[in-house]
Design an enzyme around this catalytic site. Structure first.
Site, PDB file in Angstrom:
ATOM      1  N   CYS A 275       0.876  -1.182   0.000  1.00  0.00           N
ATOM      2  CA  CYS A 275       0.000   0.000   0.000  1.00  0.00           C
ATOM      3  C   CYS A 275       0.904   1.220   0.000  1.00  0.00           C
ATOM      4  O   CYS A 275       1.091   1.879   1.024  1.00  0.00           O
ATOM      5  CB  CYS A 275      -0.924  -0.011   1.212  1.00  0.00           C
ATOM      6  SG  CYS A 275      -2.019  -1.457   1.293  1.00  0.00           S
ATOM      7  N   ALA A 276       1.467   1.530  -1.160  1.00  0.00           N
ATOM      8  CA  ALA A 276       2.655   2.372  -1.213  1.00  0.00           C
ATOM      9  C   ALA A 276       2.383   3.872  -1.290  1.00  0.00           C
ATOM     10  O   ALA A 276       3.281   4.670  -1.032  1.00  0.00           O
ATOM     11  CB  ALA A 276       3.521   1.961  -2.411  1.00  0.00           C
ATOM     12  N   PRO A 278       1.379   7.696  -0.475  1.00  0.00           N
ATOM     13  CA  PRO A 278       1.868   8.501  -1.596  1.00  0.00           C
ATOM     14  C   PRO A 278       3.355   8.331  -1.905  1.00  0.00           C
ATOM     15  O   PRO A 278       3.897   9.049  -2.730  1.00  0.00           O
ATOM     16  CB  PRO A 278       1.595   9.931  -1.131  1.00  0.00           C
ATOM     17  CG  PRO A 278       1.736   9.856   0.351  1.00  0.00           C
ATOM     18  CD  PRO A 278       1.223   8.501   0.749  1.00  0.00           C
ATOM     19  N   GLY A 280       6.236   7.864   0.496  1.00  0.00           N
ATOM     20  CA  GLY A 280       7.312   8.183   1.430  1.00  0.00           C
ATOM     21  C   GLY A 280       8.098   6.969   1.885  1.00  0.00           C
ATOM     22  O   GLY A 280       9.330   6.937   1.804  1.00  0.00           O
ATOM     23  N   LYS A 281       7.402   5.953   2.368  1.00  0.00           N
ATOM     24  CA  LYS A 281       8.087   4.729   2.814  1.00  0.00           C
ATOM     25  C   LYS A 281       8.686   3.991   1.622  1.00  0.00           C
ATOM     26  O   LYS A 281       9.778   3.419   1.715  1.00  0.00           O
ATOM     27  CB  LYS A 281       7.127   3.832   3.590  1.00  0.00           C
ATOM     28  CG  LYS A 281       6.641   4.421   4.915  1.00  0.00           C
ATOM     29  CD  LYS A 281       5.770   3.416   5.650  1.00  0.00           C
ATOM     30  CE  LYS A 281       5.216   4.013   6.936  1.00  0.00           C
ATOM     31  NZ  LYS A 281       4.213   5.084   6.686  1.00  0.00           N
ATOM     32  N   GLU A 300      -0.395   0.426  -5.538  1.00  0.00           N
ATOM     33  CA  GLU A 300      -1.271   1.509  -5.078  1.00  0.00           C
ATOM     34  C   GLU A 300      -2.559   1.473  -5.887  1.00  0.00           C
ATOM     35  O   GLU A 300      -2.522   1.376  -7.113  1.00  0.00           O
ATOM     36  CB  GLU A 300      -0.580   2.866  -5.233  1.00  0.00           C
ATOM     37  CG  GLU A 300      -1.461   4.066  -5.021  1.00  0.00           C
ATOM     38  CD  GLU A 300      -2.184   4.044  -3.678  1.00  0.00           C
ATOM     39  OE1 GLU A 300      -3.402   4.319  -3.672  1.00  0.00           O
ATOM     40  OE2 GLU A 300      -1.539   3.754  -2.645  1.00  0.00           O
ATOM     41  N   ASP A 340       1.931  -1.340   5.047  1.00  0.00           N
ATOM     42  CA  ASP A 340       1.521  -0.177   5.839  1.00  0.00           C
ATOM     43  C   ASP A 340       0.051   0.035   5.528  1.00  0.00           C
ATOM     44  O   ASP A 340      -0.305   0.760   4.608  1.00  0.00           O
ATOM     45  CB  ASP A 340       2.368   1.041   5.466  1.00  0.00           C
ATOM     46  CG  ASP A 340       2.043   2.250   6.322  1.00  0.00           C
ATOM     47  OD1 ASP A 340       1.802   2.082   7.525  1.00  0.00           O
ATOM     48  OD2 ASP A 340       2.018   3.369   5.780  1.00  0.00           O
ATOM     49  N   CYS A 393      -0.606   3.517  11.332  1.00  0.00           N
ATOM     50  CA  CYS A 393      -0.404   4.746  12.094  1.00  0.00           C
ATOM     51  C   CYS A 393      -1.591   4.898  13.043  1.00  0.00           C
ATOM     52  O   CYS A 393      -2.369   5.835  12.953  1.00  0.00           O
ATOM     53  CB  CYS A 393      -0.283   5.945  11.168  1.00  0.00           C
ATOM     54  SG  CYS A 393       0.241   7.424  12.061  1.00  0.00           S
TER      55      CYS A 393
END
EC number: 2.1.1.-
Length: 453
Positions: A275-276, A278, A280-281, A300, A340, A393
């Protein structure tokens, strides 16, 4: 009666006008303050101290909305849904200045009256003046003492009100913190403050030490890639403009790093970010993959967010796939998978000031179903000896430990490994998962667990 655009805002403070207009976008369009305000500041050429004031007023007012509304209701003697939206925006902005800044009462009231007069005339301006003058008669502590549930009868409710959180979120935090009142108070207090900006130095491009020197910041406590920016617009930094660095919370950096350092057998270099968006990771993991000779597949579901990923991972060994990660069509056999998962975001409320007033418990129930499906698919794509790092998160047990327990119960061939070994931080609890906290680690409240097939 509203004034014409030609006569609006000529006599009002530009910083406060920008804050008002951002709050209006949040209220009317469910916009995100951290996306609307920077663009508005650039378009209106608001810089320096005025930009800093607009930012403080916007984010602070959005963050404290529930507390401010309770005070406004008491002072106006009417519910907020009976107050015109444009008037309510200005009342919230004025009340925030009176209760939570060092701005003088006269300036807070008069500038708020100017804001509403410029749009709606004398009648609404008189109402704003009367309500804010009544609010100014007490400081925040006195209003809290008057309006919050009593500590003796409802400690959690009192803390939720005092630190401007919906009660249900305070209950979630209390549960995740084991019922400790002291820990809950510290967590809510940290969540109620404006957080510092964290930068990530992308490995192979720039070091944290070099980025700290270039930005005037300090190297982070835990992530070897983190720099704490003391102030200013990170977009003004050459390293950020060139793509060598980005804005990313240190907790998110620790999650991205964890999947790259986990012990896997015979790493073939097939890595996956499920689940990439936007990106950052994905950018951090891909930078490490580039050093290690690996390649990352980034999935995505949104075309727009996939485009954002492509921009941030340009020149890195990444293949971006627009697909639902539950049915991506990718072949199994990955060595390392980062999941994520989409979540309630309760762990990043301090960075998304309006989010706490938008989320409901029903949102969590819907997300948990998705999280379980995604984790089940991640395990299917994982090869024997490979590792999945599952993160959210959010500290909500339903999105964290309960998802892990449920999926593990259906997959006896999978073991949970000690994620604390993957995170170079202290105070990580009993494990085997890791739960970070703003009041303990200075990061967003990121959760991560590591599973090996």
């Amino acid at each position: 009666m509203k004034r014409s655009p030609e006569t609006r805002d000529k006599a009002v403070d530009p910083a406060r006008a920008a804050a008002r207009d951002t709050l209006r976008a949040v209220r009317e369009r469910d916009a995100y303050a951290n996306l609307v305000l920077p663009k508005m500041l650039r378009e209106r050429r608001i810089t320096g101290r005025d930009a800093a004031l607009a930012t403080e007023l916007t984010y602070g007012t959005a963050r404290a909305q529930g507390l401010l509304d309770a005070v406004i209701v008491a002072a106006a003697n009417r519910p907020v849904d009976e107050i015109d939206g444009a008037v309510l925006d200005v009342l919230r902005l004025g009340a925030y200045q009176l209760l939570r800044t060092r701005i003088g009462a006269h300036a807070a009231v008069s500038t708020s009256v100017d804001l509403i007069r410029s749009e709606m005339g004398m009648g609404p301006a008189g109402f704003v003046n009367a309500v804010l003058r009544k609010i100014s008669q007490r400081d925040e502590d006195l209003w809290v003492d008057q309006l919050a549930p009593s500590i003796a009868d409802d400690l959690v409710g009192n803390l939720a009100f005092r630190y401007a959180h919906p009660r249900w979120i305070a209950d979630v935090f209390a549960d995740a913190l084991g019922g400790s009142a002291g820990q809950l108070q510290a967590a809510l207090a940290a969540d109620d403050e404006r957080p510092p900006v964290h930068l990530v130095a992308r490995p192979g491009m720039i070091t944290a030490e070099e980025l700290a020197l270039a930005s005037g910041g300090d190297v982070g406590r835990y992530s070897p890639y983190c720099v704490y920016l003391p102030g200013g617009d990170p977009g003004d930094l050459d390293a950020v403009r060139d793509g060598w660095a980005g804005v990313q919370d240190e907790g998110s950096q620790l999650v991205g790093r964890a999947v790259t350092v986990a012990d896997v057998t015979d790493d073939s270099g097939r890595w996956l970010d499920m689940c990439a968006g936007p990106g950052g990771k994905a950018a951090l993991v891909a930078a490490i993959a580039d050093i290690d000779g690996a390649r990352l597949d980034a999935v995505e579901v949104s075309d727009h967010r996939a485009d954002l990923i492509r921009k941030v991972v340009a020149d890195l060994p990444v293949d971006v796939h627009v697909a639902d990660a539950r049915a991506s069509g990718l072949a199994p056999g990955y060595d390392r998978i980062l999941l994520d998962a989409p979540c309630s975001g309760l762990g990043s409320l301090r960075r998304r000031p309006e989010a706490r007033w938008r989320r409901t418990p029903a949102d969590v129930a819907e997300l948990v179903v998705l999280q379980r499906e995604l984790l089940t698919e991640a395990l299917r794509l994982l090869r024997p000896g490979g590792v999945v790092v599952y993160s959210t998160c959010s500290p909500h047990p339903a999105e964290t430990t309960e998802v892990i327990a449920d999926v593990l119960g259906q997959h006896p061939e999978v073991e949970q490994i000690d994620a604390r070994q993957l995170v170079p931080a202290d105070h990580l609890g009993d494990g085997p998962h890791v739960q970070l906290w703003p009041h303990i680690h200075g990061t967003d409240a990121m959760f991560l667990a590591a599973l090996r097939r």
